[in-house]
Design a protein around this motif. Structure first.
Motif: not given
Length: 180
Positions: A85-101
């Motif tokens: 769940l945490i992983t999915n929410v993290m990726y949702d919240a980050a959107g399409e930004k590269p991880e370093e951003e």
């Protein structure tokens, strides 16, 4: 609410399923998303291994829609798993930004909102709620930034869930030990 934690392949899922099997009715909430063929195979294997009479809902956000006062007191609600769940929410919240951003403060706030919703739902729910999570704090400090932030966020979530839980089980090598 019961929290079942342990490392990868520790037997925590089997332990949680045994706790749920004591109930005539079980609602199984799967938080995984299919990203590739291997994940699809894992999900299919998990589906096939559950009893046919268990209801399954695949959802990781807004869990108050499925965990609430309408659940039956004679059923168990088993959520597998918090760290997914945490992983999915993290990726949702980050959107399409590269991880370093990624803005990990905002990402953790998004995770915290979903955990707030989950905890409020668990309090309102008359059913036995069993949450499964991975213990992420027993290994070395991860080498990369994303993994370190994930470990920190998941560790704080696990502490919060354990504090709210009536029972906490640690599963090691297939053996569950009640620690709370």
């Amino acid at each position: 609410m019961k929290l079942v934690t342990g490392g990868a392949r520790s037997g925590k899922s089997r332990h949680a399923e045994q706790l749920a099997a004591n109930f005539e009715r079980v609602l199984y909430i799967a938080t995984s998303k299919i990203f590739d063929v291997e994940m699809a195979q894992r999900i299919a294997h998990h589906r096939d291994s559950r009893p046919a009479h268990w209801r399954t809902v695949e959802q990781y956000r807004e869990l108050n829609a499925v965990i609430n006062e309408r659940n039956c007191a004679q059923e168990a609600v088993l959520l597998e798993c918090i760290t997914t769940l945490i992983t999915n929410v993290m990726y949702d919240a980050a959107g399409e930004k590269p991880e370093e951003e990624w803005d990990f403060e905002l990402i953790e706030e998004a995770v915290a909102r979903q955990i707030d919703i989950l905890l409020a739902a668990c309090k309102a729910c008359p059913a036995e709620v069993i949450l499964v999570t991975n213990e992420v704090g027993m290994g070395i400090v991860p080498e990369n930034r994303l993994a370190r932030h994930f470990r920190d966020i998941a560790g704080r979530v696990n502490q919060r869930l354990a504090q709210c839980a009536d029972e906490v089980w640690l599963v090691v090598s297939g053996i569950g030990v009640k620690i709370k």
